[in-house]
Design a protein around this motif. Structure first.
Motif, PDB file in Angstrom:
ATOM      1  N   ILE A  46      19.891 -16.327 -13.606  1.00 22.42           N
ATOM      2  CA  ILE A  46      20.635 -15.072 -13.718  1.00 22.42           C
ATOM      3  C   ILE A  46      22.061 -15.359 -13.265  1.00 22.42           C
ATOM      4  O   ILE A  46      22.268 -15.842 -12.151  1.00 22.42           O
ATOM      5  CB  ILE A  46      19.992 -13.973 -12.856  1.00 22.42           C
ATOM      6  CG1 ILE A  46      18.577 -13.694 -13.376  1.00 22.42           C
ATOM      7  CG2 ILE A  46      20.840 -12.706 -12.872  1.00 22.42           C
ATOM      8  CD1 ILE A  46      17.753 -12.804 -12.476  1.00 22.42           C
ATOM      9  N   GLU A  47      23.009 -15.105 -14.143  1.00 22.42           N
ATOM     10  CA  GLU A  47      24.392 -15.511 -13.864  1.00 22.42           C
ATOM     11  C   GLU A  47      25.088 -14.490 -12.968  1.00 22.42           C
ATOM     12  O   GLU A  47      25.994 -13.767 -13.384  1.00 22.42           O
ATOM     13  CB  GLU A  47      25.143 -15.732 -15.187  1.00 22.42           C
ATOM     14  CG  GLU A  47      24.655 -16.996 -15.893  1.00 22.42           C
ATOM     15  CD  GLU A  47      24.890 -16.985 -17.389  1.00 22.42           C
ATOM     16  OE1 GLU A  47      25.741 -16.220 -17.849  1.00 22.42           O
ATOM     17  OE2 GLU A  47      24.189 -17.751 -18.083  1.00 22.42           O
ATOM     18  N   HIS A  48      24.581 -14.447 -11.741  1.00 24.88           N
ATOM     19  CA  HIS A  48      25.114 -13.466 -10.803  1.00 24.88           C
ATOM     20  C   HIS A  48      24.741 -13.888  -9.382  1.00 24.88           C
ATOM     21  O   HIS A  48      23.768 -14.616  -9.186  1.00 24.88           O
ATOM     22  CB  HIS A  48      24.536 -12.085 -11.129  1.00 24.88           C
ATOM     23  CG  HIS A  48      25.254 -10.974 -10.446  1.00 24.88           C
ATOM     24  ND1 HIS A  48      26.610 -10.816 -10.517  1.00 24.88           N
ATOM     25  CD2 HIS A  48      24.810  -9.970  -9.644  1.00 24.88           C
ATOM     26  CE1 HIS A  48      26.966  -9.754  -9.806  1.00 24.88           C
ATOM     27  NE2 HIS A  48      25.893  -9.224  -9.265  1.00 24.88           N
ATOM     28  N   ASP A  49      25.517 -13.387  -8.410  1.00 21.30           N
ATOM     29  CA  ASP A  49      25.265 -13.819  -7.033  1.00 21.30           C
ATOM     30  C   ASP A  49      24.435 -12.827  -6.225  1.00 21.30           C
ATOM     31  O   ASP A  49      23.898 -13.185  -5.175  1.00 21.30           O
ATOM     32  CB  ASP A  49      26.592 -14.112  -6.317  1.00 21.30           C
ATOM     33  CG  ASP A  49      27.553 -12.940  -6.385  1.00 21.30           C
ATOM     34  OD1 ASP A  49      27.227 -11.946  -7.073  1.00 21.30           O
ATOM     35  OD2 ASP A  49      28.621 -13.010  -5.768  1.00 21.30           O
ATOM     36  N   GLN A  50      24.307 -11.592  -6.677  1.00 21.63           N
ATOM     37  CA  GLN A  50      23.503 -10.616  -5.920  1.00 21.63           C
ATOM     38  C   GLN A  50      22.243 -10.283  -6.721  1.00 21.63           C
ATOM     39  O   GLN A  50      22.274  -9.417  -7.601  1.00 21.63           O
ATOM     40  CB  GLN A  50      24.295  -9.339  -5.680  1.00 21.63           C
ATOM     41  CG  GLN A  50      25.421  -9.510  -4.684  1.00 21.63           C
ATOM     42  CD  GLN A  50      25.886  -8.159  -4.191  1.00 21.63           C
ATOM     43  OE1 GLN A  50      25.152  -7.458  -3.500  1.00 21.63           O
ATOM     44  NE2 GLN A  50      27.093  -7.792  -4.547  1.00 21.63           N
ATOM     45  N   VAL A  51      21.172 -10.979  -6.406  1.00 10.49           N
ATOM     46  CA  VAL A  51      19.920 -10.801  -7.137  1.00 10.49           C
ATOM     47  C   VAL A  51      18.803 -10.507  -6.135  1.00 10.49           C
ATOM     48  O   VAL A  51      18.677 -11.181  -5.106  1.00 10.49           O
ATOM     49  CB  VAL A  51      19.565 -12.066  -7.950  1.00 10.49           C
ATOM     50  CG1 VAL A  51      18.217 -11.900  -8.655  1.00 10.49           C
ATOM     51  CG2 VAL A  51      20.656 -12.375  -8.981  1.00 10.49           C
ATOM     52  N   ILE A  52      18.023  -9.488  -6.414  1.00 11.82           N
ATOM     53  CA  ILE A  52      16.831  -9.181  -5.608  1.00 11.82           C
ATOM     54  C   ILE A  52      15.616  -9.517  -6.471  1.00 11.82           C
ATOM     55  O   ILE A  52      15.476  -8.979  -7.570  1.00 11.82           O
ATOM     56  CB  ILE A  52      16.802  -7.685  -5.217  1.00 11.82           C
ATOM     57  CG1 ILE A  52      18.037  -7.326  -4.375  1.00 11.82           C
ATOM     58  CG2 ILE A  52      15.514  -7.352  -4.474  1.00 11.82           C
ATOM     59  CD1 ILE A  52      18.175  -5.820  -4.121  1.00 11.82           C
ATOM     60  N   LEU A  53      14.760 -10.407  -5.992  1.00 13.10           N
ATOM     61  CA  LEU A  53      13.575 -10.803  -6.772  1.00 13.10           C
ATOM     62  C   LEU A  53      12.364  -9.991  -6.331  1.00 13.10           C
ATOM     63  O   LEU A  53      12.143  -9.784  -5.139  1.00 13.10           O
ATOM     64  CB  LEU A  53      13.311 -12.296  -6.598  1.00 13.10           C
ATOM     65  CG  LEU A  53      14.372 -13.212  -7.235  1.00 13.10           C
ATOM     66  CD1 LEU A  53      14.096 -14.670  -6.879  1.00 13.10           C
ATOM     67  CD2 LEU A  53      14.436 -13.026  -8.749  1.00 13.10           C
ATOM     68  N   VAL A  54      11.584  -9.551  -7.300  1.00 14.44           N
ATOM     69  CA  VAL A  54      10.441  -8.677  -7.047  1.00 14.44           C
ATOM     70  C   VAL A  54       9.212  -9.260  -7.752  1.00 14.44           C
ATOM     71  O   VAL A  54       9.323  -9.736  -8.882  1.00 14.44           O
ATOM     72  CB  VAL A  54      10.730  -7.256  -7.613  1.00 14.44           C
ATOM     73  CG1 VAL A  54       9.517  -6.362  -7.467  1.00 14.44           C
ATOM     74  CG2 VAL A  54      11.940  -6.641  -6.923  1.00 14.44           C
ATOM     75  N   ASP A  55       8.058  -9.197  -7.101  1.00 18.17           N
ATOM     76  CA  ASP A  55       6.810  -9.646  -7.726  1.00 18.17           C
ATOM     77  C   ASP A  55       5.998  -8.448  -8.211  1.00 18.17           C
ATOM     78  O   ASP A  55       5.970  -7.412  -7.552  1.00 18.17           O
ATOM     79  CB  ASP A  55       5.956 -10.419  -6.716  1.00 18.17           C
ATOM     80  CG  ASP A  55       6.409 -11.860  -6.599  1.00 18.17           C
ATOM     81  OD1 ASP A  55       6.914 -12.392  -7.605  1.00 18.17           O
ATOM     82  OD2 ASP A  55       6.276 -12.430  -5.497  1.00 18.17           O
ATOM     83  N   PHE A  56       5.328  -8.633  -9.346  1.00 21.82           N
ATOM     84  CA  PHE A  56       4.390  -7.609  -9.821  1.00 21.82           C
ATOM     85  C   PHE A  56       3.034  -8.253 -10.057  1.00 21.82           C
ATOM     86  O   PHE A  56       2.956  -9.420 -10.434  1.00 21.82           O
ATOM     87  CB  PHE A  56       4.894  -6.973 -11.121  1.00 21.82           C
ATOM     88  CG  PHE A  56       5.907  -5.887 -10.909  1.00 21.82           C
ATOM     89  CD1 PHE A  56       5.511  -4.619 -10.517  1.00 21.82           C
ATOM     90  CD2 PHE A  56       7.253  -6.146 -11.089  1.00 21.82           C
ATOM     91  CE1 PHE A  56       6.442  -3.614 -10.300  1.00 21.82           C
ATOM     92  CE2 PHE A  56       8.190  -5.142 -10.876  1.00 21.82           C
ATOM     93  CZ  PHE A  56       7.785  -3.875 -10.483  1.00 21.82           C
ATOM     94  N   PRO A  57       1.955  -7.512  -9.871  1.00 18.71           N
ATOM     95  CA  PRO A  57       0.613  -8.069 -10.118  1.00 18.71           C
ATOM     96  C   PRO A  57       0.464  -8.512 -11.568  1.00 18.71           C
ATOM     97  O   PRO A  57       1.029  -7.887 -12.478  1.00 18.71           O
ATOM     98  CB  PRO A  57      -0.333  -6.901  -9.814  1.00 18.71           C
ATOM     99  CG  PRO A  57       0.468  -5.832  -9.183  1.00 18.71           C
ATOM    100  CD  PRO A  57       1.915  -6.114  -9.412  1.00 18.71           C
ATOM    101  N   ALA A  58      -0.311  -9.574 -11.781  1.00 19.84           N
ATOM    102  CA  ALA A  58      -0.437 -10.175 -13.115  1.00 19.84           C
ATOM    103  C   ALA A  58      -1.061  -9.216 -14.127  1.00 19.84           C
ATOM    104  O   ALA A  58      -0.878  -9.387 -15.336  1.00 19.84           O
ATOM    105  CB  ALA A  58      -1.269 -11.457 -13.016  1.00 19.84           C
TER     106      ALA A  58
END
Ligand SMILES: [Zn+2]
Length: 288
Positions: A46-58
């Motif tokens: 992701i071409e950005h410096d402020q990223v929040i990563l989130v997990d979701f159930p499969a």
């Protein structure tokens, strides 16, 4: 004092990531506001410096995860003293006035109008047997699922692609999120957030609230008016060209945010080519 306004995207899966990278190029050129990308299931950069990563159930597919991410942003972002503007990854800034959107929030939350009316949109939200035109099935489904009566078949529903929110929006967003979660397991409902948005608006009695000016979510649909056969065969050179606006500098019809339904980033389609040209021209003038 830090600037309190920020744009936020919510993206799930690689197709969205490619799209948000494209959208970020435009937004960074036309706005100096802070930008946050909330992302899930991403392998690409992701071409950005402020990223929040989130997990979701499969067990959730990407589409399901993406609408839960979008409608649940208030759970993940810091809302204290801050106004946020959500953007779909197919929204493209094309004018510096995009930043004025933060001044336009009145009431608990601000959305722009969709390009269709409720009865026309109905069959795209639920799996009724209708094959064309208007129907009442979404209104019936909203009443039976959520107990909310929407008396106006021709109500101008809101588009979920752009919305401005803050701490005062939480009860609204929480309801939209819960309603959206409730339809995910219901086979009659298609995986979309717009039908549940309609239910939420009427639950909160906001149906007469003024919407954001169209320039802040200017929907450009290259498939509009094409029948199913034409859609299947369409390519950028046969997409419908929307001539209702101009990206010439100073033109009064100049939108601030273009919303390319389904067809962003396709060279050969005049609406897209003009957006790219606008970005290029803005870069050249800011380098001088
Ligand atoms: Zn129907």
């Amino acid at each position: 004092m830090p600037n309190k306004n920020a744009f936020v995207y919510a993206v799930t899966g690689n197709a969205h990531i490619q799209q948000v990278n494209r959208s970020l190029r435009f937004l960074k050129q036309f706005s100096r506001q802070e930008i946050v990308v909330v992302a899930s299931r991403s392998d690409l950069q992701i071409e950005h410096d402020q990223v929040i990563l989130v997990d979701f159930p499969a067990e959730l597919d990407n589409h399901q995860a993406s609408i839960l991410l979008e409608t649940g942003l208030h759970r993940r972002l810091d809302l204290r003293g801050r106004t946020w503007c959500y953007l779909d990854s197919d929204i493209f800034a094309v004018h510096e006035d995009v930043q004025r959107i933060f001044e336009l929030k009145h009431g608990v939350v601000a959305f722009a109008a969709d390009h269709s009316r409720l009865s026309n949109f109905s069959r795209f939200a639920v799996r009724c047997a209708c094959t064309g035109g208007c129907c009442e099935h979404l209104r019936e489904a909203i009443e039976s699922k959520f107990g909310i009566v929407v008396p106006d078949a021709e109500w101008q529903h809101w588009n979920g692609g752009v919305f401005v929110f803050d701490a005062a929006s939480v009860p609204f967003l929480e309801t939209w999120h819960e309603y959206t979660r409730a339809i995910l397991g219901d086979p009659y409902w298609k995986t979309r957030d717009q039908g549940t948005l309609i239910a939420t608006v009427w639950k909160f009695g906001l149906q007469d609230q003024i919407t954001l000016p169209r320039k802040y979510n200017y929907i450009v649909d290259g498939m509009r008016g094409l029948n199913d056969d034409e859609r299947a065969a369409a390519n950028p050179f046969t997409f419908r060209v929307d001539e209702s606006y101009s990206l010439s500098e100073g033109d009064p019809s100049h939108p601030f945010l273009l919303h390319f339904i389904g067809n962003a980033g396709q060279p050969g389609w005049r609406n897209w080519d003009e957006a790219e040209a606008r970005l290029k021209a803005s870069r050249q003038s800011s380098n001088h």
